[in-house]
Design a protein around this motif. Structure first.
Motif, mmCIF file in Angstrom:
data_model
loop_
_atom_site.group_PDB
_atom_site.id
_atom_site.type_symbol
_atom_site.label_atom_id
_atom_site.label_comp_id
_atom_site.label_asym_id
_atom_site.label_seq_id
_atom_site.Cartn_x
_atom_site.Cartn_y
_atom_site.Cartn_z
ATOM 1 N N MET A 1 0.827 -1.194 0.000
ATOM 2 C CA MET A 1 0.000 0.000 0.000
ATOM 3 C C MET A 1 0.867 1.250 0.000
ATOM 4 O O MET A 1 0.555 2.192 -0.691
ATOM 5 C CB MET A 1 -0.918 -0.021 1.210
ATOM 6 N N SER A 2 1.942 1.286 0.762
ATOM 7 C CA SER A 2 2.783 2.477 0.811
ATOM 8 C C SER A 2 3.522 2.683 -0.508
ATOM 9 O O SER A 2 3.796 3.811 -0.886
ATOM 10 C CB SER A 2 3.765 2.396 1.971
ATOM 11 N N ALA A 3 3.832 1.615 -1.237
ATOM 12 C CA ALA A 3 4.486 1.748 -2.543
ATOM 13 C C ALA A 3 3.542 2.389 -3.549
ATOM 14 O O ALA A 3 3.954 3.198 -4.376
ATOM 15 C CB ALA A 3 4.955 0.386 -3.040
ATOM 16 N N SER A 4 2.255 2.038 -3.495
ATOM 17 C CA SER A 4 1.292 2.638 -4.429
ATOM 18 C C SER A 4 1.059 4.115 -4.114
ATOM 19 O O SER A 4 0.879 4.927 -5.020
ATOM 20 C CB SER A 4 -0.025 1.858 -4.414
ATOM 21 N N ILE A 5 1.075 4.470 -2.829
ATOM 22 C CA ILE A 5 0.923 5.883 -2.446
ATOM 23 C C ILE A 5 2.157 6.670 -2.898
ATOM 24 O O ILE A 5 2.042 7.787 -3.401
ATOM 25 C CB ILE A 5 0.691 6.017 -0.924
ATOM 26 N N LEU A 6 3.320 6.075 -2.738
ATOM 27 C CA LEU A 6 4.553 6.717 -3.182
ATOM 28 C C LEU A 6 4.546 6.918 -4.698
ATOM 29 O O LEU A 6 4.936 7.974 -5.200
ATOM 30 C CB LEU A 6 5.756 5.876 -2.744
ATOM 31 N N MET A 7 4.097 5.921 -5.445
ATOM 32 C CA MET A 7 4.011 6.016 -6.899
ATOM 33 C C MET A 7 3.013 7.104 -7.324
ATOM 34 O O MET A 7 3.275 7.870 -8.251
ATOM 35 C CB MET A 7 3.561 4.665 -7.432
ATOM 36 N N LEU A 8 1.880 7.164 -6.644
ATOM 37 C CA LEU A 8 0.869 8.161 -6.960
ATOM 38 C C LEU A 8 1.399 9.571 -6.693
ATOM 39 O O LEU A 8 1.213 10.485 -7.507
ATOM 40 C CB LEU A 8 -0.401 7.905 -6.144
ATOM 41 N N SER A 9 2.071 9.766 -5.571
ATOM 42 C CA SER A 9 2.609 11.095 -5.263
ATOM 43 C C SER A 9 3.717 11.480 -6.244
ATOM 44 O O SER A 9 3.855 12.656 -6.608
ATOM 45 C CB SER A 9 3.097 11.155 -3.816
ATOM 46 N N ALA A 10 4.508 10.512 -6.709
ATOM 47 C CA ALA A 10 5.536 10.802 -7.710
ATOM 48 C C ALA A 10 4.904 11.223 -9.027
ATOM 49 O O ALA A 10 5.373 12.160 -9.697
ATOM 50 C CB ALA A 10 6.435 9.582 -7.916
ATOM 51 N N ARG A 11 3.805 10.560 -9.422
ATOM 52 C CA ARG A 11 3.088 10.932 -10.651
ATOM 53 C C ARG A 11 2.504 12.339 -10.537
ATOM 54 O O ARG A 11 2.546 13.120 -11.477
ATOM 55 C CB ARG A 11 1.986 9.923 -10.942
ATOM 56 N N ILE A 12 1.931 12.645 -9.390
ATOM 57 C CA ILE A 12 1.347 13.986 -9.177
ATOM 58 C C ILE A 12 2.445 15.053 -9.225
ATOM 59 O O ILE A 12 2.274 16.101 -9.836
ATOM 60 C CB ILE A 12 0.564 14.027 -7.846
ATOM 61 N N ALA A 13 3.582 14.776 -8.603
ATOM 62 C CA ALA A 13 4.692 15.733 -8.626
ATOM 63 C C ALA A 13 5.217 15.920 -10.039
ATOM 64 O O ALA A 13 5.516 17.042 -10.467
ATOM 65 C CB ALA A 13 5.812 15.262 -7.698
ATOM 66 N N LEU A 14 5.335 14.835 -10.789
ATOM 67 C CA LEU A 14 5.794 14.928 -12.172
ATOM 68 C C LEU A 14 4.814 15.723 -13.025
ATOM 69 O O LEU A 14 5.212 16.553 -13.840
ATOM 70 C CB LEU A 14 6.005 13.525 -12.756
ATOM 71 N N ALA A 15 3.522 15.487 -12.834
ATOM 72 C CA ALA A 15 2.503 16.240 -13.579
ATOM 73 C C ALA A 15 2.564 17.726 -13.219
ATOM 74 O O ALA A 15 2.443 18.592 -14.087
ATOM 75 C CB ALA A 15 1.118 15.662 -13.298
#
Length: 158
Positions: A1-15
């Motif tokens: 679960m924490s890996a998916s949250i980390l991935m989502l926050s990285a995508r948001i930061a990249l966007a």
């Protein structure tokens, strides 16, 4: 679960970085278009050399009424500067195509463009500062203060 949250926050930061970059590009393009529009509207108006006093306030203004103007201490030049550190014929400003150029004419004290010695010739941009001896001049491509607004366009008959 924490890996998916980390991935989502990285995508948001990249966007967010991508949108910030695109916004910056749009701002730069908008400024360039505005500058090009004002440059096009200014065509036909002659640039000026504004003498700057030691305290930074503007003084005498010289219109570049010809395509080639000499700067110096002599009374026969287009831009006479009464200062003992200026040579009789110190420098030349001339128009070639859409650009204005500055050339030092082997003056004793040299000609400086934005505090850099002019060895041969250099292109002038609006706001450039030219030093001949102790005299400081500012090149202004458009003098918006003394130029009146153009009249509205006339209507064409139907």
């Amino acid at each position: 679960m924490s890996a998916s949250i980390l991935m989502l926050s990285a995508r948001i930061a990249l966007a967010a970085c991508l949108y910030a970059f695109l916004t910056l590009i749009l701002i730069v393009l908008w400024r360039d278009l505005r500058a090009a529009r004002s440059f096009g509207a200014a065509r036909g108006r002659r640039p000026v050399l504004q003498r700057i006093r030691d305290d930074g306030t503007p003084s005498q203004q010289f219109s570049l009424s010809k395509d080639s103007c000499l700067i110096g201490r002599s009374s026969s030049v287009e831009i006479p500067l009464a200062d003992e550190t200026v040579s009789a014929v110190h420098a030349r400003v001339w128009k070639e195509g859409d650009r204005w150029w500055l050339e030092d004419l082997d003056s004793r004290n040299g000609t400086f463009l934005n505090q850099i010695p002019v060895a041969k010739s250099a292109v002038l941009c609006s706001g450039d500062r030219i030093r001949t001896g102790r005299v400081l001049l500012e090149f202004r491509a458009v003098d918006s203060v003394t130029t009146p607004n153009p009249p509205p366009p006339a209507e064409l008959p139907a």
